[in-house]
Write a protein that holds these residues in place. Structure first.
Motif, PDB file in Angstrom:
ATOM      1  N   ALA A 136      86.426   4.277   8.949  1.00 10.03           N
ATOM      2  CA  ALA A 136      85.141   3.497   9.618  1.00 10.03           C
ATOM      3  C   ALA A 136      84.084   5.039   9.443  1.00 10.03           C
ATOM      4  CB  ALA A 136      85.587   3.177  10.670  1.00 10.03           C
ATOM      5  N   LEU A 137      84.761   6.193   9.828  1.00  9.98           N
ATOM      6  CA  LEU A 137      84.612   7.401   9.668  1.00  9.98           C
ATOM      7  C   LEU A 137      84.318   7.282   8.298  1.00  9.98           C
ATOM      8  CD1 LEU A 137      86.505   9.479  12.766  1.00  9.98           C
ATOM      9  CD2 LEU A 137      83.757   8.376  12.142  1.00  9.98           C
ATOM     10  N   ALA A 138      84.721   7.570   7.616  1.00  8.16           N
ATOM     11  CA  ALA A 138      85.062   8.241   5.747  1.00  8.16           C
ATOM     12  C   ALA A 138      83.666   7.243   5.374  1.00  8.16           C
ATOM     13  CB  ALA A 138      85.349   8.054   4.991  1.00  8.16           C
ATOM     14  N   THR A 139      83.559   6.008   6.093  1.00  5.32           N
ATOM     15  CA  THR A 139      82.488   5.140   4.694  1.00  5.32           C
ATOM     16  C   THR A 139      81.716   4.073   5.440  1.00  5.32           C
ATOM     17  OG1 THR A 139      84.705   3.701   4.692  1.00  5.32           O
ATOM     18  CG2 THR A 139      84.258   4.957   2.551  1.00  5.32           C
ATOM     19  N   GLY A 140      81.737   3.980   6.852  1.00  2.00           N
ATOM     20  CA  GLY A 140      81.240   3.058   7.379  1.00  2.00           C
ATOM     21  C   GLY A 140      81.421   1.977   8.182  1.00  2.00           C
ATOM     22  N   VAL A 141      81.378   1.592   9.358  1.00  2.00           N
ATOM     23  CA  VAL A 141      82.325   0.642   9.323  1.00  2.00           C
ATOM     24  C   VAL A 141      82.138  -0.871   9.499  1.00  2.00           C
ATOM     25  CG1 VAL A 141      81.376  -1.560  12.192  1.00  2.00           C
ATOM     26  CG2 VAL A 141      80.552   0.940  12.097  1.00  2.00           C
ATOM     27  N   GLN A 142      81.418  -0.824   8.104  1.00  2.00           N
ATOM     28  CA  GLN A 142      81.621  -2.268   7.593  1.00  2.00           C
ATOM     29  C   GLN A 142      83.251  -1.828   6.834  1.00  2.00           C
ATOM     30  OE1 GLN A 142      80.365  -5.567   6.940  1.00  2.00           O
ATOM     31  NE2 GLN A 142      78.484  -5.203   8.744  1.00  2.00           N
ATOM     32  N   ALA A 143      83.294  -0.858   5.748  1.00  2.00           N
ATOM     33  CA  ALA A 143      84.066  -0.761   5.853  1.00  2.00           C
ATOM     34  C   ALA A 143      85.791  -0.454   6.020  1.00  2.00           C
ATOM     35  CB  ALA A 143      83.797   0.750   4.139  1.00  2.00           C
ATOM     36  N   GLY A 144      85.408  -0.115   7.323  1.00  2.00           N
ATOM     37  CA  GLY A 144      86.685   0.151   8.395  1.00  2.00           C
ATOM     38  C   GLY A 144      86.783  -1.557   8.832  1.00  2.00           C
ATOM     39  N   LEU A 145      86.379  -2.493   8.355  1.00  2.39           N
ATOM     40  CA  LEU A 145      86.630  -4.489   8.297  1.00  2.39           C
ATOM     41  C   LEU A 145      87.107  -4.624   7.745  1.00  2.39           C
ATOM     42  CD1 LEU A 145      83.213  -5.400   9.759  1.00  2.39           C
ATOM     43  CD2 LEU A 145      85.112  -4.696  11.630  1.00  2.39           C
ATOM     44  N   MET A 177      77.234  -6.826  16.067  1.00  2.57           N
ATOM     45  CA  MET A 177      77.674  -7.647  14.988  1.00  2.57           C
ATOM     46  C   MET A 177      79.139  -7.212  15.487  1.00  2.57           C
ATOM     47  SD  MET A 177      80.053  -6.952  12.443  1.00  2.57           S
ATOM     48  CE  MET A 177      79.465  -5.502  11.791  1.00  2.57           C
ATOM     49  N   LEU A 178      79.745  -5.927  16.041  1.00  2.00           N
ATOM     50  CA  LEU A 178      81.201  -5.777  16.388  1.00  2.00           C
ATOM     51  C   LEU A 178      81.875  -6.842  17.284  1.00  2.00           C
ATOM     52  CD1 LEU A 178      82.168  -1.707  15.697  1.00  2.00           C
ATOM     53  CD2 LEU A 178      82.615  -4.138  14.260  1.00  2.00           C
ATOM     54  N   LYS A 179      81.112  -6.830  18.694  1.00  2.00           N
ATOM     55  CA  LYS A 179      81.248  -7.713  20.141  1.00  2.00           C
ATOM     56  C   LYS A 179      80.856  -9.332  19.185  1.00  2.00           C
ATOM     57  CE  LYS A 179      79.727  -4.386  22.977  1.00  2.00           C
ATOM     58  NZ  LYS A 179      78.315  -4.448  24.448  1.00  2.00           N
ATOM     59  N   GLU A 180      80.737  -9.565  18.634  1.00  2.00           N
ATOM     60  CA  GLU A 180      81.108 -10.860  18.324  1.00  2.00           C
ATOM     61  C   GLU A 180      81.972 -11.107  17.133  1.00  2.00           C
ATOM     62  OE1 GLU A 180      77.408 -11.986  15.469  1.00  2.00           O
ATOM     63  OE2 GLU A 180      75.904 -12.031  17.124  1.00  2.00           O
ATOM     64  N   LEU A 181      82.152 -10.480  16.385  1.00  2.00           N
ATOM     65  CA  LEU A 181      83.639 -10.828  15.525  1.00  2.00           C
ATOM     66  C   LEU A 181      84.928 -10.720  16.627  1.00  2.00           C
ATOM     67  CD1 LEU A 181      84.506 -10.710  13.230  1.00  2.00           C
ATOM     68  CD2 LEU A 181      84.872  -8.081  12.328  1.00  2.00           C
ATOM     69  N   ALA A 182      84.827  -8.961  17.643  1.00  5.01           N
ATOM     70  CA  ALA A 182      85.925  -9.138  18.724  1.00  5.01           C
ATOM     71  C   ALA A 182      86.159 -10.321  19.460  1.00  5.01           C
ATOM     72  CB  ALA A 182      85.778  -7.744  19.207  1.00  5.01           C
ATOM     73  N   GLY A 183      84.995 -10.698  19.443  1.00  4.24           N
ATOM     74  CA  GLY A 183      85.142 -12.192  20.581  1.00  4.24           C
ATOM     75  C   GLY A 183      85.180 -13.532  19.545  1.00  4.24           C
ATOM     76  N   SER A 184      85.958 -13.544  18.359  1.00  2.00           N
ATOM     77  CA  SER A 184      84.793 -14.511  17.144  1.00  2.00           C
ATOM     78  C   SER A 184      86.700 -15.599  17.459  1.00  2.00           C
ATOM     79  CB  SER A 184      84.795 -14.344  15.865  1.00  2.00           C
ATOM     80  OG  SER A 184      85.099 -15.791  15.351  1.00  2.00           O
ATOM     81  N   ALA A 222      73.293  -2.933  16.297  1.00  2.88           N
ATOM     82  CA  ALA A 222      73.323  -3.973  15.642  1.00  2.88           C
ATOM     83  C   ALA A 222      74.321  -3.873  15.177  1.00  2.88           C
ATOM     84  CB  ALA A 222      72.499  -3.634  14.472  1.00  2.88           C
ATOM     85  N   GLN A 223      75.618  -2.695  15.283  1.00  6.00           N
ATOM     86  CA  GLN A 223      76.687  -2.253  14.598  1.00  6.00           C
ATOM     87  C   GLN A 223      77.369  -2.867  15.942  1.00  6.00           C
ATOM     88  OE1 GLN A 223      76.801   1.102  13.128  1.00  6.00           O
ATOM     89  NE2 GLN A 223      76.445   0.672  11.336  1.00  6.00           N
ATOM     90  N   GLU A 224      76.566  -2.255  16.956  1.00 10.57           N
ATOM     91  CA  GLU A 224      77.569  -3.841  18.306  1.00 10.57           C
ATOM     92  C   GLU A 224      78.007  -4.313  18.344  1.00 10.57           C
ATOM     93  OE1 GLU A 224      78.028  -1.167  22.993  1.00 10.57           O
ATOM     94  OE2 GLU A 224      76.068  -0.690  21.655  1.00 10.57           O
ATOM     95  N   ALA A 244      87.832  -4.297  14.727  1.00  9.50           N
ATOM     96  CA  ALA A 244      86.457  -4.683  15.543  1.00  9.50           C
ATOM     97  C   ALA A 244      87.163  -4.234  16.769  1.00  9.50           C
ATOM     98  CB  ALA A 244      85.771  -5.989  15.775  1.00  9.50           C
ATOM     99  N   LYS A 245      87.305  -4.876  18.053  1.00  8.69           N
ATOM    100  CA  LYS A 245      88.209  -4.237  18.499  1.00  8.69           C
ATOM    101  C   LYS A 245      88.414  -2.569  18.893  1.00  8.69           C
ATOM    102  CE  LYS A 245      89.803  -8.719  20.558  1.00  8.69           C
ATOM    103  NZ  LYS A 245      90.933  -9.688  20.353  1.00  8.69           N
ATOM    104  N   VAL A 246      89.561  -2.437  17.097  1.00  7.93           N
ATOM    105  CA  VAL A 246      89.293  -0.583  17.803  1.00  7.93           C
ATOM    106  C   VAL A 246      88.756   0.313  17.643  1.00  7.93           C
ATOM    107  CG1 VAL A 246      90.743   0.937  15.625  1.00  7.93           C
ATOM    108  CG2 VAL A 246      91.896  -1.743  16.301  1.00  7.93           C
TER     109      VAL A 246
END
Length: 171
Positions: free
Chosen positions: A70-79, A19-26, A15-17, A37-39
């Protein structure tokens, strides 16, 4: 040849992947979120930081911060950016309360010949009396500053509204 990072692997769910792909192509999302997201997608797929730096054209410090967050607090926080205020507010809550209390009185109570406060008259009165009341920061308060303070409390003394949703009784 580039070496592997000492950081751990970024494991993302399906699901995260997605979401990240959608965001990376936005094309409408914020550019910094698209880059992050691309990173994260690239790092999760096994690319090195150097490869990401060359491929995406973003700075290495940005890549490091994004991955570490992203490693410390999650993908959403990394964005997202961390919220920060560049400096502490200069107008204290006590000063704002003083302005609100003035707005809740009539100008006649202060020796002025008006039935209602106008924003300009209230701002002028605040500037003239701020030092005496102990609020030196309000010495140069303009109409917009007074307006913002009153708007926080939903007060409109120039329209006769003292409490939200209640008009001042007309005599």
């Amino acid at each position: 040849m580039t070496s592997k990072s000492a950081r751990g692997a970024l494991v993302i769910s399906q699901a995260q992947e997605t979401m990240l792909k959608e965001l990376a192509g936005s094309r409408t999302a914020a550019v910094r979120e698209v880059e992050r997201a691309k990173v994260m997608l690239g790092y999760a797929s096994g690319q090195t930081i150097t490869q990401l730096h060359r491929q995406l054209g973003v700075g290495r410090p940005m890549i490091y911060k994004c991955i570490d967050k992203a490693l410390a607090t999650g993908v959403q926080a990394g964005l997202k950016d961390k919220y920060h205020r560049p400096h502490a507010p200069q107008i204290t809550h006590e000063a704002k309360a003083w302005v609100v209390s003035l707005a809740c009185t009539k100008p006649k109570d202060h020796g002025l010949a008006a039935e209602l406060w106008s924003i300009a008259a209230l701002a002028r009165f605040v500037r003239e009396h701020a030092s005496g009341a102990g609020f030196a920061r309000l010495d140069k308060a303009g109409k917009s500053t007074v307006w913002r303070i009153l708007d926080e409390c939903d007060l409109k003394p120039h329209k006769g509204t003292l409490l939200p949703g209640k008009a001042r009784p007309r005599v």
